[in-house]
Design a protein around this motif. Structure first.
Motif, PDB file in Angstrom:
ATOM      1  N   MET A   1      28.985  42.032  66.803  1.00  0.00           N
ATOM      2  CA  MET A   1      30.097  42.428  67.383  1.00  0.00           C
ATOM      3  C   MET A   1      29.905  42.931  68.618  1.00  0.00           C
ATOM      4  O   MET A   1      30.749  42.434  69.553  1.00  0.00           O
ATOM      5  CB  MET A   1      30.891  43.487  66.473  1.00  0.00           C
ATOM      6  CG  MET A   1      32.108  44.015  66.973  1.00  0.00           C
ATOM      7  SD  MET A   1      33.483  43.324  66.117  1.00  0.00           S
ATOM      8  CE  MET A   1      34.841  44.144  66.601  1.00  0.00           C
ATOM      9  N   LEU A   2      28.991  43.598  69.014  1.00  0.00           N
ATOM     10  CA  LEU A   2      28.963  44.247  70.520  1.00  0.00           C
ATOM     11  C   LEU A   2      28.324  43.163  71.292  1.00  0.00           C
ATOM     12  O   LEU A   2      28.751  42.779  72.277  1.00  0.00           O
ATOM     13  CB  LEU A   2      27.742  45.390  70.514  1.00  0.00           C
ATOM     14  CG  LEU A   2      28.405  46.722  69.931  1.00  0.00           C
ATOM     15  CD1 LEU A   2      27.235  47.593  70.169  1.00  0.00           C
ATOM     16  CD2 LEU A   2      29.613  47.217  70.958  1.00  0.00           C
ATOM     17  N   GLU A   3      27.470  42.213  70.692  1.00  0.00           N
ATOM     18  CA  GLU A   3      27.255  41.110  71.532  1.00  0.00           C
ATOM     19  C   GLU A   3      28.369  40.058  71.915  1.00  0.00           C
ATOM     20  O   GLU A   3      28.178  39.781  72.925  1.00  0.00           O
ATOM     21  CB  GLU A   3      25.931  40.080  70.546  1.00  0.00           C
ATOM     22  CG  GLU A   3      24.526  41.052  70.470  1.00  0.00           C
ATOM     23  CD  GLU A   3      23.640  40.187  69.667  1.00  0.00           C
ATOM     24  OE1 GLU A   3      22.733  40.538  69.129  1.00  0.00           O
ATOM     25  OE2 GLU A   3      24.148  39.038  68.967  1.00  0.00           O
ATOM     26  N   MET A   4      29.120  39.828  70.946  1.00  0.00           N
ATOM     27  CA  MET A   4      30.161  39.088  71.195  1.00  0.00           C
ATOM     28  C   MET A   4      31.155  39.687  72.428  1.00  0.00           C
ATOM     29  O   MET A   4      31.469  38.987  73.299  1.00  0.00           O
ATOM     30  CB  MET A   4      31.189  38.787  70.098  1.00  0.00           C
ATOM     31  CG  MET A   4      30.446  38.281  68.932  1.00  0.00           C
ATOM     32  SD  MET A   4      30.312  36.549  69.361  1.00  0.00           S
ATOM     33  CE  MET A   4      31.860  35.561  69.095  1.00  0.00           C
ATOM     34  N   ALA A   5      31.244  41.007  72.444  1.00  0.00           N
ATOM     35  CA  ALA A   5      31.734  41.683  73.489  1.00  0.00           C
ATOM     36  C   ALA A   5      31.284  41.578  74.675  1.00  0.00           C
ATOM     37  O   ALA A   5      31.929  41.239  75.856  1.00  0.00           O
ATOM     38  CB  ALA A   5      32.272  43.144  73.108  1.00  0.00           C
ATOM     39  N   LEU A   6      29.986  41.804  74.632  1.00  0.00           N
ATOM     40  CA  LEU A   6      28.963  41.469  75.969  1.00  0.00           C
ATOM     41  C   LEU A   6      29.402  40.155  76.602  1.00  0.00           C
ATOM     42  O   LEU A   6      29.527  40.061  77.713  1.00  0.00           O
ATOM     43  CB  LEU A   6      27.641  41.987  75.933  1.00  0.00           C
ATOM     44  CG  LEU A   6      26.712  41.742  76.800  1.00  0.00           C
ATOM     45  CD1 LEU A   6      27.155  42.771  77.773  1.00  0.00           C
ATOM     46  CD2 LEU A   6      25.397  42.326  76.326  1.00  0.00           C
ATOM     47  N   ILE A   7      29.347  39.135  75.565  1.00  0.00           N
ATOM     48  CA  ILE A   7      29.425  37.746  76.121  1.00  0.00           C
ATOM     49  C   ILE A   7      30.738  37.650  76.975  1.00  0.00           C
ATOM     50  O   ILE A   7      30.829  36.827  77.863  1.00  0.00           O
ATOM     51  CB  ILE A   7      29.123  36.760  74.935  1.00  0.00           C
ATOM     52  CG1 ILE A   7      27.644  36.837  74.516  1.00  0.00           C
ATOM     53  CG2 ILE A   7      29.597  35.382  75.520  1.00  0.00           C
ATOM     54  CD1 ILE A   7      27.243  36.221  73.280  1.00  0.00           C
ATOM     55  N   GLY A   8      31.632  38.211  76.057  1.00  0.00           N
ATOM     56  CA  GLY A   8      33.008  38.215  76.819  1.00  0.00           C
ATOM     57  C   GLY A   8      33.351  38.746  78.318  1.00  0.00           C
ATOM     58  O   GLY A   8      33.970  38.108  78.944  1.00  0.00           O
ATOM     59  N   TYR A   9      32.628  39.737  78.281  1.00  0.00           N
ATOM     60  CA  TYR A   9      32.643  40.558  79.314  1.00  0.00           C
ATOM     61  C   TYR A   9      31.855  39.914  80.584  1.00  0.00           C
ATOM     62  O   TYR A   9      32.347  39.783  81.733  1.00  0.00           O
ATOM     63  CB  TYR A   9      32.212  42.026  79.235  1.00  0.00           C
ATOM     64  CG  TYR A   9      33.257  42.856  78.718  1.00  0.00           C
ATOM     65  CD1 TYR A   9      32.792  43.632  77.570  1.00  0.00           C
ATOM     66  CD2 TYR A   9      34.548  43.139  79.164  1.00  0.00           C
ATOM     67  CE1 TYR A   9      33.926  44.501  76.731  1.00  0.00           C
ATOM     68  CE2 TYR A   9      35.445  44.156  78.413  1.00  0.00           C
ATOM     69  CZ  TYR A   9      35.158  44.688  77.304  1.00  0.00           C
ATOM     70  OH  TYR A   9      36.181  45.384  76.693  1.00  0.00           O
ATOM     71  N   GLU A  10      30.736  39.251  80.303  1.00  0.00           N
ATOM     72  CA  GLU A  10      29.994  38.664  81.178  1.00  0.00           C
ATOM     73  C   GLU A  10      30.751  37.254  81.596  1.00  0.00           C
ATOM     74  O   GLU A  10      30.708  36.967  82.872  1.00  0.00           O
ATOM     75  CB  GLU A  10      28.523  38.241  80.529  1.00  0.00           C
ATOM     76  CG  GLU A  10      27.720  39.375  80.543  1.00  0.00           C
ATOM     77  CD  GLU A  10      26.388  38.860  79.799  1.00  0.00           C
ATOM     78  OE1 GLU A  10      25.597  39.827  79.942  1.00  0.00           O
ATOM     79  OE2 GLU A  10      26.205  37.696  79.268  1.00  0.00           O
ATOM     80  N   HIS A  11      31.511  36.987  80.874  1.00  0.00           N
ATOM     81  CA  HIS A  11      32.223  35.584  81.050  1.00  0.00           C
ATOM     82  C   HIS A  11      33.405  36.058  81.960  1.00  0.00           C
ATOM     83  O   HIS A  11      33.796  35.225  83.114  1.00  0.00           O
ATOM     84  CB  HIS A  11      32.997  34.662  79.738  1.00  0.00           C
ATOM     85  CG  HIS A  11      33.644  33.412  80.183  1.00  0.00           C
ATOM     86  ND1 HIS A  11      33.440  32.439  80.680  1.00  0.00           N
ATOM     87  CD2 HIS A  11      35.126  33.548  80.026  1.00  0.00           C
ATOM     88  CE1 HIS A  11      34.181  31.524  80.776  1.00  0.00           C
ATOM     89  NE2 HIS A  11      35.370  32.295  80.479  1.00  0.00           N
ATOM     90  N   GLU A  12      34.119  36.839  81.977  1.00  0.00           N
ATOM     91  CA  GLU A  12      35.076  37.468  82.711  1.00  0.00           C
ATOM     92  C   GLU A  12      34.737  37.987  83.936  1.00  0.00           C
ATOM     93  O   GLU A  12      35.286  37.622  84.886  1.00  0.00           O
ATOM     94  CB  GLU A  12      35.846  38.676  81.823  1.00  0.00           C
ATOM     95  CG  GLU A  12      37.024  39.001  82.418  1.00  0.00           C
ATOM     96  CD  GLU A  12      38.289  38.329  82.424  1.00  0.00           C
ATOM     97  OE1 GLU A  12      38.357  37.517  81.527  1.00  0.00           O
ATOM     98  OE2 GLU A  12      39.106  38.508  83.340  1.00  0.00           O
ATOM     99  N   ARG A  13      33.560  38.649  84.177  1.00  0.00           N
ATOM    100  CA  ARG A  13      32.828  38.970  85.207  1.00  0.00           C
ATOM    101  C   ARG A  13      32.688  37.725  86.161  1.00  0.00           C
ATOM    102  O   ARG A  13      33.003  37.490  87.293  1.00  0.00           O
ATOM    103  CB  ARG A  13      31.596  39.809  85.153  1.00  0.00           C
ATOM    104  CG  ARG A  13      30.863  40.294  86.386  1.00  0.00           C
ATOM    105  CD  ARG A  13      29.634  40.982  86.269  1.00  0.00           C
ATOM    106  NE  ARG A  13      28.805  40.018  85.620  1.00  0.00           N
ATOM    107  CZ  ARG A  13      27.631  40.437  85.221  1.00  0.00           C
ATOM    108  NH1 ARG A  13      27.214  41.593  85.361  1.00  0.00           N
ATOM    109  NH2 ARG A  13      26.765  39.567  84.648  1.00  0.00           N
TER     110      ARG A  13
END
Length: 78
Positions: A1-13
């Motif tokens: 779950m944290l990995e998915m959040a990290l991927i999402g935040y990197e995409h947003e960045r």
């Protein structure tokens, strides 16, 4: 779950960084670069400056003035 959040935040960045670069380009009067070209790795190789037509005209006029003075000094010497 944290990995998915990290991927999402990197995409947003990346999206935010691309938007910032577009806005900076608009402020400097340059056309906006694509998101791929805006990455630091893609930008590192291009060292060419882009001058406005008015700037090129001013530089050319100044160079012509310098050459005219140079020729004048040579004519006065010889």
């Amino acid at each position: 779950m944290l990995e998915m959040a990290l991927i999402g935040y990197e995409h947003e960045r990346e999206r935010i960084v691309a938007k910032i670069r577009e806005l900076q380009a608009q402020l400097k009067g340059k056309p906006a670069a694509s998101a791929v070209a805006a990455t630091p790795a893609a930008k590192a190789g291009s060292g060419k400056r882009v001058l406005s037509p008015a700037a090129r005209k001013r530089i050319a006029a100044a160079q012509k003035k310098r050459w005219a003075e140079h020729r004048k000094r040579l004519a006065a010497k010889g």
